[in-house]
Design an enzyme around this catalytic site. Structure first.
Site, short mmCIF file in Angstrom:
data_model
loop_
_atom_site.label_atom_id
_atom_site.label_comp_id
_atom_site.label_asym_id
_atom_site.label_seq_id
_atom_site.Cartn_x
_atom_site.Cartn_y
_atom_site.Cartn_z
N ASP A 1 -7.38 -15.42 -18.33
CA ASP A 1 -8.27 -15.97 -17.32
C ASP A 1 -9.34 -16.89 -17.90
OD1 ASP A 1 -9.17 -15.52 -14.41
OD2 ASP A 1 -11.02 -15.14 -15.50
N HIS B 1 -3.25 -16.93 -6.54
CA HIS B 1 -4.27 -16.22 -5.75
C HIS B 1 -5.56 -17.02 -5.56
CE1 HIS B 1 -5.46 -15.76 -9.85
NE2 HIS B 1 -6.63 -15.29 -9.47
N ASP B 2 -5.67 -18.16 -6.23
CA ASP B 2 -6.86 -19.01 -6.07
C ASP B 2 -6.58 -20.24 -5.22
OD1 ASP B 2 -8.39 -17.43 -7.80
OD2 ASP B 2 -7.86 -18.62 -9.56
N ASP C 1 0.84 -1.20 0.00
CA ASP C 1 0.00 0.00 0.00
C ASP C 1 0.87 1.25 0.00
OD1 ASP C 1 -1.90 1.93 0.34
OD2 ASP C 1 -2.34 1.43 2.44
N ASN D 1 -0.33 4.50 -0.26
CA ASN D 1 -0.94 5.76 0.21
C ASN D 1 -1.69 5.64 1.53
OD1 ASN D 1 -3.17 4.35 -0.56
ND2 ASN D 1 -4.04 5.97 -1.85
N ASP E 1 -3.42 -9.25 -16.58
CA ASP E 1 -4.42 -10.32 -16.54
C ASP E 1 -5.48 -9.99 -17.58
OD1 ASP E 1 -6.04 -12.48 -15.46
OD2 ASP E 1 -4.92 -12.18 -13.61
N GLU F 1 -4.87 -19.74 -18.46
CA GLU F 1 -5.40 -20.48 -17.32
C GLU F 1 -6.41 -21.45 -17.91
OE1 GLU F 1 -7.83 -19.97 -13.12
OE2 GLU F 1 -8.47 -18.98 -14.94
O1 TEU Z 1 -10.29 -18.69 -12.06
C1 TEU Z 1 -10.98 -19.59 -12.90
C2 TEU Z 1 -11.36 -20.87 -12.34
O2 TEU Z 1 -11.45 -21.83 -13.10
C3 TEU Z 1 -11.96 -20.99 -10.97
O3 TEU Z 1 -12.87 -22.04 -10.97
C4 TEU Z 1 -11.02 -21.28 -9.91
O4 TEU Z 1 -10.77 -22.63 -9.84
C5 TEU Z 1 -11.64 -20.70 -8.67
O5 TEU Z 1 -10.62 -19.99 -8.07
C6 TEU Z 1 -12.28 -21.64 -7.70
O6 TEU Z 1 -12.40 -21.08 -6.40
C7 TEU Z 1 -10.12 -17.41 -12.56
C8 TEU Z 1 -9.41 -16.50 -11.57
O7 TEU Z 1 -8.11 -16.97 -11.36
C9 TEU Z 1 -10.21 -16.37 -10.33
O8 TEU Z 1 -9.57 -15.59 -9.36
C10 TEU Z 1 -11.53 -15.75 -10.71
O9 TEU Z 1 -12.37 -15.73 -9.60
C11 TEU Z 1 -12.21 -16.49 -11.86
O10 TEU Z 1 -11.33 -16.80 -12.92
C12 TEU Z 1 -13.30 -15.64 -12.46
O11 TEU Z 1 -12.73 -14.60 -13.20
CA CA Z 2 -3.51 2.20 -1.31
#
Ligand code: TEU
Ligand code: CA
Length: 556
Positions: free
Chosen positions: A199, A328-329, A21, A23, A98, A256
């Site tokens: 994505d 992140h997933d 962050d 700011n 992305d 992905e």
């Molecule tokens: O994820 C796509 C995806 O196939 C999801 O099913 C994933 O397995 C999901 O995280 C299950 O909890 C992408 C992105 O990486 C994700 O962050 C997004 O939420 C999603 O697309 C929708 O854009």
């Molecule tokens: Ca900020």
């Protein structure tokens, strides 16, 4: 295979909201990222993938885009984005954005116009379909739970959303939509970004009859992936996408891709594929539960190792996959792929070594390089992620107690990877001077960049050596182009492989077992290149590896 500029690169994923962050409003931003470019340079990475930074209502944390041409206010301005590009360029770092084009946000102008005129031109940017006897057009379950169809207010029509209802799917059959997306992509490429992470891309091709499938869960619905798997023709869209955009810029693209037909590997990521690369999710899918996270299973070493080996062998000489431990997933790899006795710095270094030295492009997720772990939340209300709330509810409906359902989230929640980056041991781990948008993991006093920077033996210092080895003049060709050969495949404890190119042969040897192991070498050792133990004993034709020990050496 023909050499490509991105073959030897190491990538790093930034989840902007939680990185730094700049700011003090508690939300990570572009200014914060710029302030950490030197850190990334020092780490040794080349490509930075930014999770979405576009304007968004953040229902799905930026994966719901309301304007593809604007930077989210929370993250900064387009001027700051241009500055980021420029500052990255000065350091020879490349930015990958992305690309979320299966769906947009319900706040996007196109969708708002479609709602206003459900028979008009913009309705055809989406999938508006009449229901069946007062029900939605088909029985699909969205990825985030519940029907994949939502009623268009004031009509008998529904629109399709494979993800949240605030993420309407874009109609790729409409040539105007494709044209507008291609223009947008080229607009970003013209700015000088190096490419895209793409994505959920397999979902763009729909079965236009939207047939029902047999229910596969207690909710009476079926996974929408059934429809995706039932239809051919995604390749035509992807070819057109590539021809009109990426290939004109020699861009690096990483898809992905889930649910791809196995035989389509080369079509997708071969020499002349739709994408440069795609993520290897072979390990990730091992823990997939039939009904969700609550019936997911722990990953066992042997099957995990086999999954990694199988996908390495499968793409050898055909494609370069992108290798990840987490993103992140996903929950944190250190809390997932390591047996409990190995969840310590030595184990984390071992896991990193095995992953980064595979054939393919290593992607490191923010915090992985310091060994960040899953984060315990006290209550479900501390979770932000919409899918976590959905999975929690599913677990409760299946009869789990609140405590059990919370434990499921602790293991699998996407928020495990989304807690703020741990920079130092000051308030909020140095991530913000304000109130962080999401709770900081309690372990930040021990696990943080500053402390690890000063410690030559830390996970961070090790990652630097690991990346440096992969990119070193002497060994880079072997790690990038060398053949992958599994060794001791039957072992229940040792993960070993060699990378071979011409005369050069490197071996990676890791002991995931609880006890020391003695391993016989296939040939005489030349020199030790890296290891996670201080003093390495005498190595001749056998090596004794302690638990959690990893060793990388060249062979004669
Ligand atoms: O994820 C796509 C995806 O196939 C999801 O099913 C994933 O397995 C999901 O995280 C299950 O909890 C992408 C992105 O990486 C994700 O962050 C997004 O939420 C999603 O697309 C929708 O854009
Ligand atoms: Ca900020």
């Amino acid at each position: 295979m023909q050499k490509k500029w991105w073959h030897g690169k190491v990538a790093y994923q930034i989840y902007p909201k939680s990185f730094m962050d700049g700011n003090g409003d508690g939300i990570g931003d572009l200014k914060g990222i710029i302030s950490k470019l030197d850190y990334l340079k020092e780490l040794g990475v080349d490509i930075i993938w930014l999770s979405p930074v576009y304007q968004s209502p953040f229902v799905d944390q930026g994966y719901d885009i309301s304007d593809y041409y604007k930077i989210a206010e929370e993250f900064g301005t387009m001027e700051e984005f241009d500055l980021l590009l420029c500052e990255a360029g000065k350091r020879d770092l490349q930015i990958v954005m992305d690309l979320v084009i299966n769906h947009c946000s319900d706040q996007h102008e196109w969708f708002q116009k479609a709602l206003k005129e459900p028979e008009g031109e913009y309705a055809d940017y989406f999938y508006f379909r009449r229901g069946k006897n007062g029900n939605p057009p088909s029985n699909y379950r969205s990825y985030f739970g519940g029907s994949a169809w939502e009623q268009v207010p004031g009509t008998d029509k529904y629109y399709l959303h494979m993800f949240a209802k605030e993420q309407p799917d874009l109609n790729w059959e409409n040539p105007v939509v494709r044209q507008k997306l291609f223009e947008m992509i080229n607009w970003w490429l013209d700015k000088g970004i190096a490419g895209f992470r793409i994505d959920a891309i397999i979902n763009i091709k729909k079965h236009l009859d939207f047939p029902d499938f047999e229910a596969d869960g207690p909710d009476g619905l079926c996974a929408c992936t059934k429809m995706v798997e039932s239809v051919d023709g995604v390749g035509e869209f992807l070819e057109e996408l590539k021809e009109n955009t990426f290939s004109r810029y020699d861009a690096f693209t990483v898809g992905e891709v889930f649910n791809m037909k196995e035989e389509a590997l080369e079509e997708f990521v071969g020499e002349d594929g739709y994408f440069s690369s795609m993520f290897d999710f072979a390990s990730h899918v091992l823990s997939e539960g039939k009904n969700g996270w609550y019936d997911a299973k722990d990953i066992e070493f042997k099957e995990w190792k086999q999954a990694v080996i199988d996908s390495q062998m499968n793409c050898q000489g055909k494609a370069y996959l992108s290798n990840i431990i987490e993103n992140h997933d996903e929950p944190r790899g250190a809390s997932r792929y390591l047996p409990d006795y190995a969840r310590n710095p030595a184990g984390i270094k071992m896991l990193g070594t095995v992953n980064v030295l595979l054939r393919g492009i290593p992607f490191i997720y923010q915090g992985q390089e310091i060994g960040m772990t899953n984060c315990r939340m006290r209550d479900i209300s501390e979770y932000d992620d919409l899918d976590t709330h959905n999975q929690y509810e599913r677990a409760l409906s299946a009869g789990l107690t609140k405590e059990e359902a919370l434990e499921v989230c602790y293991k699998y929640s996407r928020d495990n990877a989304r807690t703020p980056m741990q920079w130092n041991d000051e308030a909020n781990a140095g991530f913000t001077k304000g109130i962080p948008w999401m709770r900081v993991n309690d372990n930040y006093k021990e696990v943080n960049v500053e402390a690890q920077r000063r410690d030559a033996d830390s996970v961070l210092s090790y990652y630097k050596k690991l990346i440096a080895l992969r990119k070193s003049e002497e060994w880079k060709e072997v790690f990038v182009y060398g053949e992958f050969c599994p060794l001791f495949e039957e072992s229940e404890k040792v993960f070993a492989f060699s990378r071979i190119l011409g005369e050069k042969k490197v071996m990676v040897l890791a002991n995931f077992g609880r006890d020391a192991e003695i391993v016989a070498l296939p040939s005489e050792i030349d020199k030790v290149l890296l290891g996670n133990r201080e003093c390495i004993g005498d190595i001749k034709d056998t090596v004794s590896l302690e638990a959690c020990e990893v060793l990388v050496f060249s062979l004669k």
